[in-house]
Design a protein around this motif. Structure first.
Motif, PDB file in Angstrom:
ATOM      1  N   ARG A  25       0.841  -1.202   0.000  1.00 43.07           N
ATOM      2  CA  ARG A  25       0.000   0.000   0.000  1.00 43.07           C
ATOM      3  C   ARG A  25       0.874   1.249   0.000  1.00 43.07           C
ATOM      4  O   ARG A  25       0.606   2.210  -0.704  1.00 43.07           O
ATOM      5  CB  ARG A  25      -0.926  -0.030   1.228  1.00 43.07           C
ATOM      6  CG  ARG A  25      -1.608   1.257   1.545  1.00 43.07           C
ATOM      7  CD  ARG A  25      -2.819   1.485   0.654  1.00 43.07           C
ATOM      8  NE  ARG A  25      -3.521   2.675   1.085  1.00 43.07           N
ATOM      9  CZ  ARG A  25      -3.481   3.844   0.442  1.00 43.07           C
ATOM     10  NH1 ARG A  25      -2.813   3.965  -0.672  1.00 43.07           N
ATOM     11  NH2 ARG A  25      -4.128   4.883   0.910  1.00 43.07           N
ATOM     12  N   ILE A  26       1.948   1.237   0.756  1.00 32.73           N
ATOM     13  CA  ILE A  26       2.859   2.384   0.796  1.00 32.73           C
ATOM     14  C   ILE A  26       3.671   2.464  -0.491  1.00 32.73           C
ATOM     15  O   ILE A  26       3.854   3.534  -1.060  1.00 32.73           O
ATOM     16  CB  ILE A  26       3.802   2.291   2.007  1.00 32.73           C
ATOM     17  CG1 ILE A  26       2.991   2.450   3.283  1.00 32.73           C
ATOM     18  CG2 ILE A  26       4.891   3.338   1.952  1.00 32.73           C
ATOM     19  CD1 ILE A  26       3.789   2.254   4.542  1.00 32.73           C
ATOM     20  N   HIS A  36      -2.656   6.909   5.275  1.00 25.06           N
ATOM     21  CA  HIS A  36      -3.483   7.148   6.448  1.00 25.06           C
ATOM     22  C   HIS A  36      -2.906   6.436   7.660  1.00 25.06           C
ATOM     23  O   HIS A  36      -2.110   5.510   7.537  1.00 25.06           O
ATOM     24  CB  HIS A  36      -4.910   6.654   6.201  1.00 25.06           C
ATOM     25  CG  HIS A  36      -5.579   7.348   5.061  1.00 25.06           C
ATOM     26  ND1 HIS A  36      -6.082   8.619   5.157  1.00 25.06           N
ATOM     27  CD2 HIS A  36      -5.808   6.938   3.786  1.00 25.06           C
ATOM     28  CE1 HIS A  36      -6.608   8.979   3.999  1.00 25.06           C
ATOM     29  NE2 HIS A  36      -6.452   7.964   3.146  1.00 25.06           N
ATOM     30  N   ASP A  37      -3.348   6.859   8.826  1.00 26.70           N
ATOM     31  CA  ASP A  37      -2.914   6.226  10.071  1.00 26.70           C
ATOM     32  C   ASP A  37      -3.221   4.733  10.075  1.00 26.70           C
ATOM     33  O   ASP A  37      -2.430   3.931  10.542  1.00 26.70           O
ATOM     34  CB  ASP A  37      -3.595   6.875  11.274  1.00 26.70           C
ATOM     35  CG  ASP A  37      -3.173   8.315  11.488  1.00 26.70           C
ATOM     36  OD1 ASP A  37      -2.152   8.720  10.909  1.00 26.70           O
ATOM     37  OD2 ASP A  37      -3.876   9.027  12.222  1.00 26.70           O
ATOM     38  N   GLY A  41      -0.886   1.518  10.958  1.00 28.36           N
ATOM     39  CA  GLY A  41      -1.320   0.588  11.999  1.00 28.36           C
ATOM     40  C   GLY A  41      -1.402  -0.838  11.483  1.00 28.36           C
ATOM     41  O   GLY A  41      -1.030  -1.782  12.182  1.00 28.36           O
ATOM     42  N   ARG A  42      -1.879  -0.982  10.265  1.00 28.95           N
ATOM     43  CA  ARG A  42      -1.986  -2.311   9.650  1.00 28.95           C
ATOM     44  C   ARG A  42      -0.601  -2.926   9.479  1.00 28.95           C
ATOM     45  O   ARG A  42      -0.406  -4.121   9.727  1.00 28.95           O
ATOM     46  CB  ARG A  42      -2.697  -2.190   8.312  1.00 28.95           C
ATOM     47  CG  ARG A  42      -2.947  -3.493   7.630  1.00 28.95           C
ATOM     48  CD  ARG A  42      -3.732  -3.288   6.342  1.00 28.95           C
ATOM     49  NE  ARG A  42      -3.712  -4.502   5.573  1.00 28.95           N
ATOM     50  CZ  ARG A  42      -3.822  -4.561   4.263  1.00 28.95           C
ATOM     51  NH1 ARG A  42      -3.994  -3.454   3.564  1.00 28.95           N
ATOM     52  NH2 ARG A  42      -3.790  -5.710   3.638  1.00 28.95           N
ATOM     53  N   ILE A  43       0.362  -2.122   9.083  1.00 28.24           N
ATOM     54  CA  ILE A  43       1.738  -2.608   8.914  1.00 28.24           C
ATOM     55  C   ILE A  43       2.310  -3.049  10.262  1.00 28.24           C
ATOM     56  O   ILE A  43       2.868  -4.148  10.387  1.00 28.24           O
ATOM     57  CB  ILE A  43       2.628  -1.525   8.277  1.00 28.24           C
ATOM     58  CG1 ILE A  43       2.214  -1.295   6.838  1.00 28.24           C
ATOM     59  CG2 ILE A  43       4.105  -1.902   8.374  1.00 28.24           C
ATOM     60  CD1 ILE A  43       2.827  -0.049   6.215  1.00 28.24           C
TER      61      ILE A  43
END
Length: 153
Positions: A25-26, A36-37, A41-43
């Motif tokens: 995603r990044i 987004h935050d 957080g998911r990472i």
């Protein structure tokens, strides 16, 4: 390699894949993309989940002293429980340090939840293996009384 070792490898691979998806995603952001935050957080959460399963595979594949899958699973579960019980609160470091500590606890909790049924099954197998071989005589209840005997106050 036993079924538990295979299962640990499967879970570690799935956690690595989830981390890879979160990192993609990044990597796929263009100039106008927004991070987004929840992406960060998911990472962090995926990374923490992966580290618990990686510890199990490290134990079963000799990065530390090689042990069987059941022992590795129980050892890492104990580490996760220790983290949840004995973790010190984060007093400094700001929001990032707090978020990472929460992800560590979340990863430990997810690992414990994912392995709970496996440990219950291992306990049943252990109980079955430790039973005495001669269980042919039925147990008599200790509260049986001979006919005519009454209970005394």
């Amino acid at each position: 390699m036993g079924r538990l070792e295979d299962l640990a490898i499967h879970h570690a691979t799935a956690a690595r894949w989830e981390l890879g998806e979160a990192l993609n995603r990044i990597a796929s952001l263009d100039d106008e993309g927004t991070l987004h935050d929840k992406d960060l957080g998911r990472i962090a959460y995926a990374y923490q989940r992966m580290t618990w399963w990686q510890q199990v595979t490290d134990l079963t594949h000799g990065r530390e002293e090689s042990v069987d899958g059941a022992t590795a699973l129980l050892t890492v579960r104990q580490r996760a429980q220790d983290l949840l019980i004995n973790a010190r609160p984060v007093n400094n470091g700001g929001l990032f340090a707090l978020a990472m500590a929460e992800c560590r606890r979340g990863g430990a909790r997810a690992f414990l939840d994912a392995t709970e049924k496996l440990v219950d099954a291992l306990a049943l197998l252990t109980d079955h293996d430790t039973r005495p071989a001669d269980e042919t005589t039925p147990a008599t209840p200790a509260t049986e009384q001979a006919p005519g005997e009454g209970r005394r106050p």
